[in-house]
Design an enzyme around this catalytic site. Structure first.
Site, PDB file in Angstrom:
ATOM      1  N   GLY A 141      -4.723 -11.369  -7.184  1.00 53.32           N
ATOM      2  CA  GLY A 141      -5.411 -10.306  -6.453  1.00 53.32           C
ATOM      3  C   GLY A 141      -4.758  -8.931  -6.540  1.00 53.32           C
ATOM      4  O   GLY A 141      -5.187  -8.007  -5.858  1.00 53.32           O
ATOM      5  N   LYS A 183      -9.831  -5.798  10.541  1.00 58.76           N
ATOM      6  CA  LYS A 183     -10.926  -5.159   9.786  1.00 58.76           C
ATOM      7  C   LYS A 183     -12.255  -5.166  10.548  1.00 58.76           C
ATOM      8  O   LYS A 183     -13.027  -4.215  10.467  1.00 58.76           O
ATOM      9  CB  LYS A 183     -11.108  -5.830   8.425  1.00 58.76           C
ATOM     10  CG  LYS A 183      -9.952  -5.541   7.474  1.00 58.76           C
ATOM     11  CD  LYS A 183     -10.175  -6.164   6.110  1.00 58.76           C
ATOM     12  CE  LYS A 183      -8.926  -5.975   5.254  1.00 58.76           C
ATOM     13  NZ  LYS A 183      -9.073  -6.505   3.896  1.00 58.76           N
ATOM     14  N   SER A 205       0.808  -1.226   0.000  1.00 59.11           N
ATOM     15  CA  SER A 205       0.000   0.000   0.000  1.00 59.11           C
ATOM     16  C   SER A 205       0.842   1.277   0.000  1.00 59.11           C
ATOM     17  O   SER A 205       0.484   2.236  -0.698  1.00 59.11           O
ATOM     18  CB  SER A 205      -0.971  -0.005   1.183  1.00 59.11           C
ATOM     19  OG  SER A 205      -1.907  -1.029   0.999  1.00 59.11           O
ATOM     20  N   ALA A 263     -15.648 -17.090   3.767  1.00 65.07           N
ATOM     21  CA  ALA A 263     -16.648 -16.260   4.459  1.00 65.07           C
ATOM     22  C   ALA A 263     -15.976 -15.447   5.557  1.00 65.07           C
ATOM     23  O   ALA A 263     -16.564 -15.172   6.596  1.00 65.07           O
ATOM     24  CB  ALA A 263     -17.754 -17.147   5.028  1.00 65.07           C
TER      25      ALA A 263
HETATM   26  P1  NDP Z   1     -10.004 -14.344   7.138  1.00 69.67           P
HETATM   27  O1  NDP Z   1      -9.015 -14.920   8.085  1.00 69.67           O
HETATM   28  O2  NDP Z   1     -11.001 -13.344   7.627  1.00 69.67           O
HETATM   29  O3  NDP Z   1     -10.865 -15.548   6.468  1.00 69.67           O
HETATM   30  C1  NDP Z   1     -10.251 -16.694   6.016  1.00 69.67           C
HETATM   31  C2  NDP Z   1     -11.220 -17.551   5.204  1.00 69.67           C
HETATM   32  O4  NDP Z   1     -10.472 -18.585   4.597  1.00 69.67           O
HETATM   33  C3  NDP Z   1     -12.316 -18.208   6.004  1.00 69.67           C
HETATM   34  O5  NDP Z   1     -13.474 -18.303   5.200  1.00 69.67           O
HETATM   35  C4  NDP Z   1     -11.737 -19.600   6.281  1.00 69.67           C
HETATM   36  O6  NDP Z   1     -12.701 -20.607   6.466  1.00 69.67           O
HETATM   37  C5  NDP Z   1     -11.031 -19.849   4.975  1.00 69.67           C
HETATM   38  N1  NDP Z   1      -9.911 -20.792   5.051  1.00 69.67           N
HETATM   39  C6  NDP Z   1      -8.757 -20.637   5.748  1.00 69.67           C
HETATM   40  N2  NDP Z   1      -7.947 -21.675   5.499  1.00 69.67           N
HETATM   41  C7  NDP Z   1      -8.595 -22.493   4.634  1.00 69.67           C
HETATM   42  C8  NDP Z   1      -8.252 -23.712   3.989  1.00 69.67           C
HETATM   43  N3  NDP Z   1      -7.060 -24.286   4.192  1.00 69.67           N
HETATM   44  N4  NDP Z   1      -9.150 -24.265   3.152  1.00 69.67           N
HETATM   45  C9  NDP Z   1     -10.343 -23.679   2.928  1.00 69.67           C
HETATM   46  N5  NDP Z   1     -10.725 -22.507   3.513  1.00 69.67           N
HETATM   47  C10 NDP Z   1      -9.846 -21.924   4.343  1.00 69.67           C
HETATM   48  O7  NDP Z   1      -9.131 -13.759   5.926  1.00 69.67           O
HETATM   49  P2  NDP Z   1      -9.557 -12.623   4.886  1.00 69.67           P
HETATM   50  O8  NDP Z   1     -10.941 -12.896   4.460  1.00 69.67           O
HETATM   51  O9  NDP Z   1      -9.240 -11.280   5.447  1.00 69.67           O
HETATM   52  O10 NDP Z   1      -8.512 -12.851   3.683  1.00 69.67           O
HETATM   53  C11 NDP Z   1      -8.632 -13.957   2.795  1.00 69.67           C
HETATM   54  C12 NDP Z   1      -7.593 -13.836   1.688  1.00 69.67           C
HETATM   55  O11 NDP Z   1      -7.861 -12.730   0.855  1.00 69.67           O
HETATM   56  C13 NDP Z   1      -6.170 -13.645   2.202  1.00 69.67           C
HETATM   57  O12 NDP Z   1      -5.317 -14.444   1.423  1.00 69.67           O
HETATM   58  C14 NDP Z   1      -5.899 -12.178   1.957  1.00 69.67           C
HETATM   59  O13 NDP Z   1      -4.517 -11.936   1.752  1.00 69.67           O
HETATM   60  C15 NDP Z   1      -6.702 -11.934   0.683  1.00 69.67           C
HETATM   61  N6  NDP Z   1      -7.109 -10.528   0.495  1.00 69.67           N
HETATM   62  C16 NDP Z   1      -6.690  -9.851  -0.617  1.00 69.67           C
HETATM   63  C17 NDP Z   1      -7.084  -8.552  -0.851  1.00 69.67           C
HETATM   64  C18 NDP Z   1      -6.627  -7.835  -2.090  1.00 69.67           C
HETATM   65  O14 NDP Z   1      -6.800  -6.608  -2.177  1.00 69.67           O
HETATM   66  N7  NDP Z   1      -6.092  -8.527  -3.059  1.00 69.67           N
HETATM   67  C19 NDP Z   1      -7.950  -7.819   0.106  1.00 69.67           C
HETATM   68  C20 NDP Z   1      -8.371  -8.628   1.231  1.00 69.67           C
HETATM   69  C21 NDP Z   1      -7.937  -9.925   1.420  1.00 69.67           C
HETATM   70  P3  NDP Z   1     -13.381 -20.868   7.919  1.00 69.67           P
HETATM   71  O15 NDP Z   1     -14.457 -19.833   8.050  1.00 69.67           O
HETATM   72  O16 NDP Z   1     -13.896 -22.228   7.842  1.00 69.67           O
HETATM   73  O17 NDP Z   1     -12.291 -20.713   8.947  1.00 69.67           O
END
Ligand code: NDP
Length: 277
Positions: A241, A65, A16, A127
Protein backbone atom coordinates in the site's frame (compact mmCIF):
# COMPACT_ATOMS: atom_id res chain seq x y z
CA UNK A 1 4.39 29.46 7.78
CA UNK A 2 1.30 27.43 6.72
CA UNK A 3 0.82 24.51 9.09
CA UNK A 4 -0.64 21.07 8.43
CA UNK A 5 -0.87 17.88 10.51
CA UNK A 6 -1.93 14.27 10.31
CA UNK A 7 -4.49 13.67 13.05
CA UNK A 8 -5.09 10.17 14.39
CA UNK A 9 -4.63 7.71 17.24
CA UNK A 10 -2.12 6.13 17.00
CA UNK A 11 -0.21 8.48 14.72
CA UNK A 12 3.48 8.08 15.58
CA UNK A 13 3.94 5.47 12.82
CA UNK A 14 2.65 7.83 10.11
CA UNK A 15 4.92 8.46 7.11
CA UNK A 16 2.87 11.50 6.06
CA UNK A 17 5.26 14.11 7.58
CA UNK A 18 8.13 12.62 5.53
CA UNK A 19 6.03 12.51 2.34
CA UNK A 20 4.73 16.08 2.64
CA UNK A 21 8.20 17.42 3.51
CA UNK A 22 9.43 15.85 0.25
CA UNK A 23 6.52 17.33 -1.72
CA UNK A 24 7.13 20.80 -0.21
CA UNK A 25 10.84 20.67 -1.04
CA UNK A 26 10.20 19.47 -4.58
CA UNK A 27 7.57 22.15 -5.36
CA UNK A 28 9.24 25.01 -3.44
CA UNK A 29 6.29 25.40 -1.08
CA UNK A 30 6.91 26.73 2.43
CA UNK A 31 4.91 24.78 4.99
CA UNK A 32 5.23 22.64 8.09
CA UNK A 33 3.61 19.22 8.56
CA UNK A 34 3.51 17.41 11.92
CA UNK A 35 1.70 14.64 13.76
CA UNK A 36 -1.31 15.41 15.99
CA UNK A 37 -2.19 12.65 18.43
CA UNK A 38 -5.86 13.08 19.35
CA UNK A 39 -7.51 11.45 22.38
CA UNK A 40 -10.03 8.83 21.22
CA UNK A 41 -12.86 11.02 22.54
CA UNK A 42 -11.21 14.29 21.59
CA UNK A 43 -10.75 14.45 17.82
CA UNK A 44 -13.03 17.47 17.29
CA UNK A 45 -11.51 19.44 20.18
CA UNK A 46 -7.93 18.72 19.08
CA UNK A 47 -8.50 19.63 15.44
CA UNK A 48 -10.60 22.71 16.34
CA UNK A 49 -7.74 23.94 18.54
CA UNK A 50 -5.26 23.38 15.71
CA UNK A 51 -7.46 25.25 13.21
CA UNK A 52 -8.09 28.09 15.69
CA UNK A 53 -4.32 28.45 16.13
CA UNK A 54 -3.95 29.06 12.39
CA UNK A 55 -3.66 25.49 11.03
CA UNK A 56 -4.55 25.34 7.33
CA UNK A 57 -5.53 21.69 6.97
CA UNK A 58 -5.05 18.14 8.11
CA UNK A 59 -4.95 14.56 7.03
CA UNK A 60 -7.14 12.25 9.08
CA UNK A 61 -6.23 8.68 9.87
CA UNK A 62 -7.60 5.84 12.02
CA UNK A 63 -10.05 5.90 13.68
CA UNK A 64 -11.39 9.37 12.88
CA UNK A 65 -12.22 9.36 9.14
CA UNK A 66 -15.98 8.92 9.67
CA UNK A 67 -16.08 11.54 12.44
CA UNK A 68 -14.08 14.02 10.34
CA UNK A 69 -16.72 13.71 7.62
CA UNK A 70 -19.63 14.38 9.99
CA UNK A 71 -17.90 17.43 11.50
CA UNK A 72 -17.34 19.25 8.20
CA UNK A 73 -20.28 21.30 6.92
CA UNK A 74 -18.82 21.38 3.37
CA UNK A 75 -17.79 18.18 1.58
CA UNK A 76 -16.55 17.01 -1.79
CA UNK A 77 -18.71 14.61 -3.79
CA UNK A 78 -16.24 11.76 -3.30
CA UNK A 79 -16.21 12.29 0.49
CA UNK A 80 -20.02 12.33 0.52
CA UNK A 81 -20.15 9.01 -1.33
CA UNK A 82 -17.61 7.49 1.08
CA UNK A 83 -19.16 9.21 4.13
CA UNK A 84 -15.55 9.35 5.33
CA UNK A 85 -12.84 12.01 5.03
CA UNK A 86 -9.06 11.74 5.14
CA UNK A 87 -8.45 15.39 4.16
CA UNK A 88 -9.72 18.55 5.87
CA UNK A 89 -9.07 22.09 4.67
CA UNK A 90 -9.80 25.04 6.93
CA UNK A 91 -11.20 27.85 4.77
CA UNK A 92 -12.72 31.20 5.71
CA UNK A 93 -16.13 29.50 5.18
CA UNK A 94 -15.30 26.67 7.63
CA UNK A 95 -14.08 23.06 7.37
CA UNK A 96 -14.10 21.40 3.97
CA UNK A 97 -13.85 17.59 3.86
CA UNK A 98 -12.45 15.48 1.06
CA UNK A 99 -11.40 11.87 0.51
CA UNK A 100 -8.24 11.19 -1.52
CA UNK A 101 -7.81 7.49 -0.61
CA UNK A 102 -9.69 6.11 -3.60
CA UNK A 103 -8.12 8.33 -6.23
CA UNK A 104 -4.72 7.48 -4.69
CA UNK A 105 -5.43 3.76 -4.96
CA UNK A 106 -6.59 3.99 -8.59
CA UNK A 107 -3.56 6.09 -9.61
CA UNK A 108 -1.21 3.62 -7.97
CA UNK A 109 -2.84 0.66 -9.72
CA UNK A 110 -3.13 2.23 -13.17
CA UNK A 111 -0.10 4.53 -13.40
CA UNK A 112 2.46 3.02 -11.04
CA UNK A 113 1.64 -0.68 -11.39
CA UNK A 114 0.51 -0.29 -15.03
CA UNK A 115 -2.65 -2.37 -14.51
CA UNK A 116 -5.70 -1.05 -16.42
CA UNK A 117 -8.98 -1.25 -14.51
CA UNK A 118 -11.27 -0.50 -17.47
CA UNK A 119 -12.96 -3.75 -18.45
CA UNK A 120 -11.36 -5.65 -15.55
CA UNK A 121 -12.92 -7.94 -12.93
CA UNK A 122 -12.07 -6.54 -9.50
CA UNK A 123 -12.44 -7.93 -5.98
CA UNK A 124 -12.38 -5.39 -3.13
CA UNK A 125 -12.14 -7.07 0.28
CA UNK A 126 -13.30 -5.11 3.33
CA UNK A 127 -16.07 -2.60 3.99
CA UNK A 128 -14.45 -0.22 6.47
CA UNK A 129 -13.21 3.33 5.96
CA UNK A 130 -10.56 2.43 3.39
CA UNK A 131 -13.01 0.49 1.21
CA UNK A 132 -15.61 3.24 1.52
CA UNK A 133 -13.09 5.72 0.12
CA UNK A 134 -11.91 3.36 -2.61
CA UNK A 135 -15.19 2.11 -4.03
CA UNK A 136 -16.35 5.23 -5.89
CA UNK A 137 -13.06 5.93 -7.71
CA UNK A 138 -12.71 2.19 -8.51
CA UNK A 139 -16.14 2.20 -10.16
CA UNK A 140 -15.27 5.40 -12.06
CA UNK A 141 -12.24 3.55 -13.49
CA UNK A 142 -14.72 1.38 -15.41
CA UNK A 143 -14.32 -2.29 -14.40
CA UNK A 144 -16.94 -4.64 -15.87
CA UNK A 145 -17.43 -6.37 -12.54
CA UNK A 146 -16.67 -5.28 -8.99
CA UNK A 147 -17.27 -7.66 -6.08
CA UNK A 148 -17.23 -6.21 -2.60
CA UNK A 149 -16.56 -8.95 -0.01
CA UNK A 150 -16.60 -8.49 3.74
CA UNK A 151 -16.67 -10.53 6.95
CA UNK A 152 -19.83 -8.66 8.00
CA UNK A 153 -21.94 -8.95 4.85
CA UNK A 154 -24.43 -6.27 5.92
CA UNK A 155 -21.69 -3.61 5.81
CA UNK A 156 -20.71 -4.62 2.26
CA UNK A 157 -24.38 -4.55 1.24
CA UNK A 158 -24.96 -1.06 2.56
CA UNK A 159 -21.78 0.23 0.88
CA UNK A 160 -22.90 -1.44 -2.35
CA UNK A 161 -26.37 0.14 -2.18
CA UNK A 162 -24.87 3.60 -1.73
CA UNK A 163 -22.82 3.08 -4.92
CA UNK A 164 -25.47 1.31 -7.02
CA UNK A 165 -26.37 4.38 -9.11
CA UNK A 166 -22.72 5.20 -9.82
CA UNK A 167 -22.07 1.58 -10.87
CA UNK A 168 -25.06 1.62 -13.23
CA UNK A 169 -23.81 4.89 -14.74
CA UNK A 170 -20.41 3.33 -15.48
CA UNK A 171 -21.73 -0.05 -16.68
CA UNK A 172 -20.15 -1.90 -13.75
CA UNK A 173 -21.85 -4.97 -12.25
CA UNK A 174 -21.56 -4.45 -8.50
CA UNK A 175 -22.18 -7.25 -5.97
CA UNK A 176 -21.72 -7.74 -2.22
CA UNK A 177 -20.57 -11.24 -1.23
CA UNK A 178 -19.34 -13.11 1.87
CA UNK A 179 -15.59 -13.80 2.15
CA UNK A 180 -16.21 -17.53 1.69
CA UNK A 181 -18.01 -17.14 -1.65
CA UNK A 182 -16.68 -14.14 -3.51
CA UNK A 183 -15.77 -15.61 -6.91
CA UNK A 184 -12.56 -16.71 -8.64
CA UNK A 185 -9.73 -15.54 -10.91
CA UNK A 186 -10.04 -11.76 -10.60
CA UNK A 187 -7.81 -9.41 -12.61
CA UNK A 188 -7.26 -7.33 -9.49
CA UNK A 189 -7.71 -8.30 -5.83
CA UNK A 190 -7.47 -5.48 -3.28
CA UNK A 191 -7.20 -6.25 0.42
CA UNK A 192 -8.69 -3.29 2.29
CA UNK A 193 -9.29 -5.22 5.51
CA UNK A 194 -7.30 -4.83 8.71
CA UNK A 195 -6.25 -8.53 8.50
CA UNK A 196 -2.57 -7.79 7.71
CA UNK A 197 -2.42 -5.10 10.39
CA UNK A 198 -3.68 -7.66 12.93
CA UNK A 199 -1.42 -10.48 11.71
CA UNK A 200 -4.60 -12.48 11.00
CA UNK A 201 -5.08 -15.13 8.29
CA UNK A 202 -5.53 -14.16 4.62
CA UNK A 203 -9.28 -13.48 4.53
CA UNK A 204 -10.07 -15.17 1.16
CA UNK A 205 -9.20 -18.39 -0.71
CA UNK A 206 -6.30 -18.37 -3.19
CA UNK A 207 -8.78 -19.15 -5.98
CA UNK A 208 -9.63 -15.42 -6.11
CA UNK A 209 -6.19 -14.87 -7.70
CA UNK A 210 -5.23 -15.49 -11.29
CA UNK A 211 -1.70 -15.89 -12.69
CA UNK A 212 -0.11 -12.42 -13.19
CA UNK A 213 -3.27 -10.73 -11.88
CA UNK A 214 -2.77 -7.89 -9.40
CA UNK A 215 -2.99 -8.61 -5.65
CA UNK A 216 -2.66 -5.38 -3.64
CA UNK A 217 -2.72 -5.05 0.13
CA UNK A 218 -3.36 -1.51 1.38
CA UNK A 219 -1.04 -2.35 4.28
CA UNK A 220 2.72 -1.82 3.93
CA UNK A 221 5.89 -2.61 5.87
CA UNK A 222 6.50 -5.94 7.63
CA UNK A 223 2.77 -6.43 8.34
CA UNK A 224 2.05 -6.76 4.61
CA UNK A 225 4.63 -9.54 4.10
CA UNK A 226 2.19 -12.42 4.70
CA UNK A 227 -0.29 -11.24 2.05
CA UNK A 228 2.45 -10.36 -0.46
CA UNK A 229 4.13 -13.78 0.00
CA UNK A 230 0.78 -15.57 -0.42
CA UNK A 231 0.02 -13.64 -3.61
CA UNK A 232 3.47 -14.28 -5.10
CA UNK A 233 3.31 -17.96 -4.22
CA UNK A 234 0.09 -18.24 -6.24
CA UNK A 235 1.53 -16.47 -9.28
CA UNK A 236 -0.06 -13.05 -8.79
CA UNK A 237 1.63 -9.64 -9.08
CA UNK A 238 1.95 -8.60 -5.43
CA UNK A 239 1.86 -4.94 -4.41
CA UNK A 240 1.79 -3.22 -1.03
CA UNK A 241 0.00 0.00 0.00
CA UNK A 242 2.97 2.41 -0.12
CA UNK A 243 2.16 3.65 -3.61
CA UNK A 244 -1.43 4.36 -2.59
CA UNK A 245 -0.15 6.18 0.49
CA UNK A 246 2.03 8.51 -1.59
CA UNK A 247 -0.66 9.06 -4.25
CA UNK A 248 -3.40 9.92 -1.72
CA UNK A 249 -0.93 12.33 -0.09
CA UNK A 250 -0.21 13.99 -3.45
CA UNK A 251 -3.93 14.54 -3.98
CA UNK A 252 -4.23 16.08 -0.49
CA UNK A 253 -1.25 18.34 -1.27
CA UNK A 254 -3.04 19.46 -4.45
CA UNK A 255 -6.26 20.15 -2.50
CA UNK A 256 -4.35 22.35 -0.05
CA UNK A 257 -1.71 23.99 -2.24
CA UNK A 258 -3.09 23.83 -5.81
CA UNK A 259 0.18 22.22 -6.96
CA UNK A 260 0.62 18.59 -8.04
CA UNK A 261 3.91 17.06 -6.86
CA UNK A 262 5.79 14.28 -8.69
CA UNK A 263 5.11 11.06 -6.81
CA UNK A 264 7.68 8.62 -8.30
CA UNK A 265 10.78 10.10 -6.57
CA UNK A 266 8.94 10.35 -3.27
CA UNK A 267 7.75 6.74 -3.46
CA UNK A 268 11.34 5.65 -4.23
CA UNK A 269 12.66 7.69 -1.28
CA UNK A 270 10.03 6.23 1.01
CA UNK A 271 10.83 2.67 -0.07
CA UNK A 272 14.53 3.34 0.57
CA UNK A 273 13.74 4.83 3.97
CA UNK A 274 11.60 1.85 4.99
CA UNK A 275 13.88 -0.72 3.38
CA UNK A 276 11.04 -2.18 1.29
CA UNK A 277 11.78 -3.34 -2.25
P1 NDP B 1 -11.57 -0.21 9.39
O1 NDP B 1 -11.33 -0.55 10.81
O2 NDP B 1 -12.50 0.90 9.04
O3 NDP B 1 -12.14 -1.53 8.62
C1 NDP B 1 -11.58 -2.77 8.83
C2 NDP B 1 -12.11 -3.79 7.82
O4 NDP B 1 -11.34 -4.96 7.94
C3 NDP B 1 -13.55 -4.18 8.01
O5 NDP B 1 -14.12 -4.46 6.74
C4 NDP B 1 -13.44 -5.47 8.84
O6 NDP B 1 -14.51 -6.37 8.67
C5 NDP B 1 -12.21 -6.07 8.21
N1 NDP B 1 -11.46 -6.98 9.07
C6 NDP B 1 -10.83 -6.68 10.24
N2 NDP B 1 -10.19 -7.77 10.69
C7 NDP B 1 -10.42 -8.77 9.80
C8 NDP B 1 -10.00 -10.12 9.72
N3 NDP B 1 -9.20 -10.65 10.65
N4 NDP B 1 -10.40 -10.85 8.66
C9 NDP B 1 -11.19 -10.32 7.71
N5 NDP B 1 -11.63 -9.02 7.74
C10 NDP B 1 -11.23 -8.26 8.77
O7 NDP B 1 -10.12 0.01 8.76
P2 NDP B 1 -9.75 0.84 7.44
O8 NDP B 1 -10.73 0.50 6.40
O9 NDP B 1 -9.55 2.28 7.79
O10 NDP B 1 -8.28 0.28 7.08
C11 NDP B 1 -8.10 -1.02 6.52
C12 NDP B 1 -6.64 -1.21 6.16
O11 NDP B 1 -6.25 -0.36 5.11
C13 NDP B 1 -5.68 -0.93 7.32
O12 NDP B 1 -4.69 -1.93 7.31
C14 NDP B 1 -5.09 0.41 6.96
O13 NDP B 1 -3.78 0.56 7.50
C15 NDP B 1 -5.06 0.33 5.44
N6 NDP B 1 -5.07 1.65 4.77
C16 NDP B 1 -4.03 2.00 3.96
C17 NDP B 1 -4.03 3.20 3.28
C18 NDP B 1 -2.88 3.56 2.37
O14 NDP B 1 -2.78 4.72 1.96
N7 NDP B 1 -2.05 2.62 2.02
C19 NDP B 1 -5.13 4.18 3.44
C20 NDP B 1 -6.20 3.71 4.29
C21 NDP B 1 -6.15 2.50 4.95
P3 NDP B 1 -15.88 -6.22 9.53
O15 NDP B 1 -16.68 -5.16 8.84
O16 NDP B 1 -16.49 -7.54 9.47
O17 NDP B 1 -15.47 -5.83 10.93
Amino acid sequence: MDRYVVAGNPVEHSQSPFIHAQFAKQTGQTLSYDRLLCPLDGFAASVNAFAAAGGRGCNVTVPFKFEAFTLAPRRSERASLAQAANVLRFDAEGWWADNSDGVGLVRDIERNAGVPLRGARVLLIGAGGASAGALGPLIEAGPTELVLANRSLDKAQSLMQRHAALAAEHGTTLAARPLTDCGTAFDAVINATASSLQGAAIPVAASVLRPRGLALDMMYGPSAAGFLGWATQHGAQARDGLGMLVEQAAEAFFVWRGVRPETAPVLAALRARLGSA
